[in-house]
Motif scaffolding. Structure first.
Motif, PDB file in Angstrom:
ATOM      1  N   LEU A   1      -0.267   2.685  -5.642  1.00  0.00           N
ATOM      2  CA  LEU A   1      -0.116   2.608  -4.183  1.00  0.00           C
ATOM      3  C   LEU A   1      -0.007   1.163  -3.720  1.00  0.00           C
ATOM      4  O   LEU A   1      -0.489   0.248  -4.387  1.00  0.00           O
ATOM      5  N   ASP A   2       0.629   0.997  -2.569  1.00  0.00           N
ATOM      6  CA  ASP A   2       0.744  -0.311  -1.941  1.00  0.00           C
ATOM      7  C   ASP A   2      -0.025  -0.268  -0.623  1.00  0.00           C
ATOM      8  O   ASP A   2       0.268   0.557   0.251  1.00  0.00           O
ATOM      9  N   ALA A   3      -1.022  -1.151  -0.478  1.00  0.00           N
ATOM     10  CA  ALA A   3      -1.896  -1.114   0.689  1.00  0.00           C
ATOM     11  C   ALA A   3      -1.120  -1.306   1.992  1.00  0.00           C
ATOM     12  O   ALA A   3      -1.420  -0.656   3.006  1.00  0.00           O
ATOM     13  N   ASP A   4      -0.111  -2.174   2.007  1.00  0.00           N
ATOM     14  CA  ASP A   4       0.650  -2.425   3.236  1.00  0.00           C
ATOM     15  C   ASP A   4       1.433  -1.195   3.670  1.00  0.00           C
ATOM     16  O   ASP A   4       1.477  -0.849   4.859  1.00  0.00           O
ATOM     17  N   ILE A   5       2.063  -0.526   2.711  1.00  0.00           N
ATOM     18  CA  ILE A   5       2.857   0.663   3.044  1.00  0.00           C
ATOM     19  C   ILE A   5       1.943   1.795   3.497  1.00  0.00           C
ATOM     20  O   ILE A   5       2.224   2.496   4.477  1.00  0.00           O
ATOM     21  N   GLN A   6       0.822   1.975   2.803  1.00  0.00           N
ATOM     22  CA  GLN A   6      -0.127   3.035   3.148  1.00  0.00           C
ATOM     23  C   GLN A   6      -0.707   2.819   4.548  1.00  0.00           C
ATOM     24  O   GLN A   6      -0.791   3.766   5.341  1.00  0.00           O
ATOM     25  N   ASN A   7      -1.082   1.598   4.854  1.00  0.00           N
ATOM     26  CA  ASN A   7      -1.649   1.318   6.170  1.00  0.00           C
ATOM     27  C   ASN A   7      -0.624   1.519   7.281  1.00  0.00           C
ATOM     28  O   ASN A   7      -0.945   2.016   8.365  1.00  0.00           O
ATOM     29  N   ARG A   8       0.626   1.138   7.015  1.00  0.00           N
ATOM     30  CA  ARG A   8       1.669   1.332   8.019  1.00  0.00           C
ATOM     31  C   ARG A   8       1.922   2.827   8.245  1.00  0.00           C
ATOM     32  O   ARG A   8       2.149   3.266   9.384  1.00  0.00           O
ATOM     33  N   ALA A   9       1.855   3.594   7.178  1.00  0.00           N
ATOM     34  CA  ALA A   9       2.077   5.035   7.301  1.00  0.00           C
ATOM     35  C   ALA A   9       1.012   5.673   8.189  1.00  0.00           C
ATOM     36  O   ALA A   9       1.321   6.478   9.079  1.00  0.00           O
ATOM     37  N   LEU A  10      -0.238   5.312   7.972  1.00  0.00           N
ATOM     38  CA  LEU A  10      -1.299   5.887   8.798  1.00  0.00           C
ATOM     39  C   LEU A  10      -1.193   5.400  10.240  1.00  0.00           C
ATOM     40  O   LEU A  10      -1.479   6.134  11.188  1.00  0.00           O
TER      41      LEU A  10
ATOM     42  N   ASP B   1       8.778   5.250  -5.601  1.00  0.00           N
ATOM     43  CA  ASP B   1       9.767   4.355  -6.204  1.00  0.00           C
ATOM     44  C   ASP B   1      10.624   5.207  -7.136  1.00  0.00           C
ATOM     45  O   ASP B   1      10.126   5.731  -8.141  1.00  0.00           O
ATOM     46  N   ILE B   2      11.908   5.358  -6.804  1.00  0.00           N
ATOM     47  CA  ILE B   2      12.741   6.312  -7.543  1.00  0.00           C
ATOM     48  C   ILE B   2      13.162   5.790  -8.912  1.00  0.00           C
ATOM     49  O   ILE B   2      13.778   6.521  -9.690  1.00  0.00           O
ATOM     50  N   ARG B   3      12.819   4.547  -9.243  1.00  0.00           N
ATOM     51  CA  ARG B   3      13.178   4.027 -10.562  1.00  0.00           C
ATOM     52  C   ARG B   3      12.173   4.430 -11.627  1.00  0.00           C
ATOM     53  O   ARG B   3      12.539   4.591 -12.793  1.00  0.00           O
ATOM     54  N   ASN B   4      10.905   4.594 -11.243  1.00  0.00           N
ATOM     55  CA  ASN B   4       9.890   4.910 -12.247  1.00  0.00           C
ATOM     56  C   ASN B   4       8.910   5.988 -11.814  1.00  0.00           C
ATOM     57  O   ASN B   4       8.004   6.342 -12.575  1.00  0.00           O
ATOM     58  N   GLY B   5       9.053   6.518 -10.614  1.00  0.00           N
ATOM     59  CA  GLY B   5       8.163   7.579 -10.148  1.00  0.00           C
ATOM     60  C   GLY B   5       6.859   7.102  -9.549  1.00  0.00           C
ATOM     61  O   GLY B   5       6.008   7.928  -9.185  1.00  0.00           O
ATOM     62  N   ASP B   6       6.661   5.788  -9.423  1.00  0.00           N
ATOM     63  CA  ASP B   6       5.408   5.276  -8.866  1.00  0.00           C
ATOM     64  C   ASP B   6       5.242   5.694  -7.405  1.00  0.00           C
ATOM     65  O   ASP B   6       6.159   5.521  -6.590  1.00  0.00           O
ATOM     66  N   LEU B   7       4.073   6.224  -7.081  1.00  0.00           N
ATOM     67  CA  LEU B   7       3.758   6.583  -5.703  1.00  0.00           C
ATOM     68  C   LEU B   7       3.291   5.332  -4.967  1.00  0.00           C
ATOM     69  O   LEU B   7       2.276   4.729  -5.327  1.00  0.00           O
ATOM     70  N   LEU B   8       4.013   4.925  -3.944  1.00  0.00           N
ATOM     71  CA  LEU B   8       3.657   3.746  -3.168  1.00  0.00           C
ATOM     72  C   LEU B   8       2.814   4.092  -1.947  1.00  0.00           C
ATOM     73  O   LEU B   8       2.145   3.229  -1.386  1.00  0.00           O
ATOM     74  N   CYS B   9       2.853   5.347  -1.553  1.00  0.00           N
ATOM     75  CA  CYS B   9       2.112   5.770  -0.361  1.00  0.00           C
ATOM     76  C   CYS B   9       1.812   7.257  -0.470  1.00  0.00           C
ATOM     77  O   CYS B   9       2.684   8.042  -0.857  1.00  0.00           O
ATOM     78  N   MET B  10       0.568   7.632  -0.169  1.00  0.00           N
ATOM     79  CA  MET B  10       0.178   9.041  -0.051  1.00  0.00           C
ATOM     80  C   MET B  10      -0.799   9.135   1.118  1.00  0.00           C
ATOM     81  O   MET B  10      -2.011   9.185   0.933  1.00  0.00           O
TER      82      MET B  10
END
Length: 677
Positions: free
Chosen positions: A260-269, A283-292
């Motif tokens: 996860l990326d703290a900046d993206i997660q905080n912006r989402a909330l 991230d569609i290159r490796n499947g990493d979840l950047l925000c949940m």
């Protein structure tokens, strides 16, 4: 008178008896002395160290020290769960302890009200002997100092400094990370007989156990190994002095790093505002979840301290369910965000995408009228136009040609109806219906085991028995954008420095590149064609970087006989769900996003797309390559020499640069725009 006779044989006999007795007694004495000497030798020479340890054990005690819990970090090393110092006051349960008197004395030094006093007495009553019971935590320095100065006068009282879990971002990561809390009776029962559990540590008042999310799934790795503090005690077991040289240092728990990326997660909330729903970024290159992100959320720090019954009841009974992780556990009809998947099923079945189906606004089939969201109709539509305009009539008829089984096969290939191994529990896989599902679901009612033709049109527009979660929607979008790999999501980046497998180590998608590209083209038109259903809300304002997406609105009730479809004046739980999925950049996909607004009451373009745009902007701006592309100067326009007048410079080039998109408000306007499904 005759002289007495002397019988020598009697004297000799008595002397013989004496000698035998003396010999036997001497032998027994010798054996006793020999045994005593052997035992002394054993004690002095063989077992000397053992008794030295027992003696020291009477003089010294070891107090258990819980280990520092392992840190939880985001992909960039930002702390999501850490520890802070905590001054606490404890009473050690022991024989002869007058708890009432001790608490009365402590009340003169620290604020102990009647409720706290009652709780401590109950905990002391059920605690095992010599087990410490916490009276207060988070003491001030003044309170901590006062109690330590009076410690010799307070039997079985300890004031020390421990650690307590802290979540710097409060509720932003609460559902993913979870929280820690005191060990309950249920936890103790579950750990009973488990050789891997440190029973003494579980009973320590300063120990906390993971209760949800990452904290629970990786509890043993985060827990570490306990240490001990060496103290000298008197005959009554009271501490006389500390012996730091004999301390056993605890081993901290392993560090868990998330994708996860703290900046993206905080912006989402932040952009969710007061709405209920979820936002997932991959991230569609490796499947990493950047925000949940799941909203509304709760402050995990409150659970660490312990909630009152009233506080927990308020959270549990609130209709928007802040305790529910809507990115994993909440399942919803996907609405029109499912249409790209139906399009892939149709292309795989051999349906010509250029064949046009006329949409007059409604379609009569099976004795009822099936309406399109656009009352006036869309006119003749091919598949590209139908995706761009989200035409229901086109997908009603196309789904009948394809059939439920082919649609279900394509849906599962895109990630629907699956549970993904992301390291934490709580997923619900939803439901992907087909003929086999109907037979299983209606075993007790054979008449309903048959798939009826009238069920397929609803299936074709993402309604009916179909349900998905936000993670699955994001996976579908990521697989479509990747165009090759059947990506799996990854949440855990590393544990204790050991990298976890990538989500890209998967087989290829069962679709041709031509078909995938066709569907992606329709999604690009949704966001970038001026007649697309989300054109206005999907402009990123980042130079030539464009987003492709799909809107969706899912009904939660029938609208037959209901005058107001748009939700004005409708109670919250009866309003439509709003959805939006997207990926960007369209020409070089990097990130996919899925947004679900539960009972938003507006179209997916109005409620979902602006939020997806804002979250996507953060992801793109944090990508060094994308940022360099955005900041690269636009090429100068080609100007013929004869068009350049001496002393006059050409105007600054602005071609290809989209106007900046307005910032999204935390809560969108309440006036429905009549957005598409």
């Amino acid at each position: 008178m005759s002289e007495p006779s002397i019988f020598f044989f009697e004297v000799n006999e008595r002397q013989g008896v004496f000698h035998r007795r003396a010999f036997l007694l001497g032998g027994f004495t010798g054996l006793g002395l020999l045994a005593l000497g052997g035992r002394l030798a054993q004690l002095q020479l063989v077992e000397a160290q053992r008794y030295q340890k027992l003696s020291a054990g009477n003089q010294f005690n070891y107090r258990l020290v819980p280990p520092p819990r392992g840190l939880i970090l985001d992909r960039n090393g930002v702390s999501l769960a850490s520890n802070r110092p905590n001054f606490r006051l404890m009473i050690n349960k022991d024989k002869g302890l007058d708890a009432e008197a001790v608490l009365t004395d402590l009340a003169k030094l620290a604020p102990i009200d009647e409720a706290r006093r009652t709780r401590v007495l109950k905990e002391l009553a059920r605690a095992p002997r010599k087990a410490p019971v916490v009276v207060m935590e988070d003491l001030s320095w003044e309170e901590f100092s006062r109690i330590n100065i009076r410690a010799p006068e307070l039997p079985n009282v300890t004031a020390d400094m421990g650690e307590v879990r802290v979540y710097p971002f409060g509720g932003a990561f609460a559902h993913v990370i979870g929280y820690v809390a005191k060990v309950s009776d249920r936890d103790l029962k579950a750990a009973d007989g488990d050789a891997t559990q440190d029973q003494e540590l579980l009973h320590h008042p300063g120990f906390r156990i993971g209760k949800q999310g990452v904290e629970k799934a990786f509890d043993k790795a985060l827990r570490g190994r306990a240490g001990a503090t060496k103290t000298e005690v008197d005959a009554q077991g009271r501490v006389v002095r500390l012996d730091p040289a004999g301390d056993i240092p605890p081993t901290p728990g392993a560090e868990v790093r998330l994708t996860l990326d703290a900046d993206i997660q905080n912006r989402a909330l932040e952009v969710m505002g007061d709405e209920s729903g979820a936002i997932v970024v991959i991230d569609i290159r490796n499947g990493d979840l950047l925000c949940m992100a799941s909203a509304p959320s709760f402050d995990a720090n409150r659970f660490v301290r312990g909630l009152s019954g009233a506080e927990y009841k308020a959270l549990a009974e609130y209709e928007r369910k802040p305790l529910l992780d809507k990115s994993l556990t909440g399942t919803f009809p996907p609405g029109s965000t499912f249409k790209p998947t139906v399009g892939l099923a149709a292309l795989t079945a051999g349906i010509d995408p250029e064949i046009r189906i006329n949409c007059p606004g409604s379609w009569y089939y099976g004795g009822r009228v099936w309406r399109c969201w656009e009352k006036g109709g869309h006119g003749p539509q091919n598949m590209h136009d139908a995706i761009k305009n989200s035409c229901d009539v086109y997908f009603y008829q196309t789904s009948l040609k394809v059939g439920p089984d082919a649609i279900a096969t394509a849906a599962r290939a895109m990630g629907f109806g699956q549970l993904f191994d992301i390291g934490i529990p709580g997923q619900k896989k939803g439901n992907v219906p087909d003929r086999a599902w109907k037979k299983r679901a209606f075993k007790k009612n054979p008449a309903n085991q048959v798939w009826f033709p009238g069920e397929t049109p609803s299936y074709g527009i993402g309604q009916g028995a179909l349900t998905v979660n936000a993670l699955q929607l994001a996976v579908m979008t990521a697989r479509l954008a990747n165009g090759k790999k059947a990506l799996n999501p990854r949440l855990i980046k590393s544990v204790g420095g050991v990298e976890q497998p990538s989500g890209a180590a998967v087989p290829d998608l069962p679709f041709t590149q031509e078909h995938l590209e066709y569907v992606r083209g329709g999604m690009a038109a949704v966001a970038n064609d001026v007649r697309g259903t989300a054109y206005r809300q999907s402009q990123l304002g980042l130079g030539d970087v464009q987003m492709a997406g799909k809107t969706g609105t899912a009904q939660v009730r029938s609208y037959d006989g209901v005058a107001n479809r748009k939700g004005t004046g409708t109670i919250w739980r009866l309003k439509d769900h709003n959805l939006f999925v997207a990926f960007a950049p369209y020409d070089d996909p990097r990130y996919a996003v899925a947004v679900i607004i539960e009972h938003g009451g507006m179209g997916g373009a109005t409620a979902g797309a602006p939020r997806a745009r804002e979250v996507m902007r953060v992801a793109l701006l944090k990508d060094p390559e994308i940022r360099a592309r955005i900041e690269r100067p636009a090429p100068l326009p080609e100007v013929a020499p004869e068009d350049i007048m001496e002393g006059v410079a050409p105007e600054d080039p602005v071609e290809g640069v989209a106007p900046p998109a307005p910032d999204v408000a935390p809560v969108p306007p309440t006036t429905p725009q009549g957005g598409p499904r």
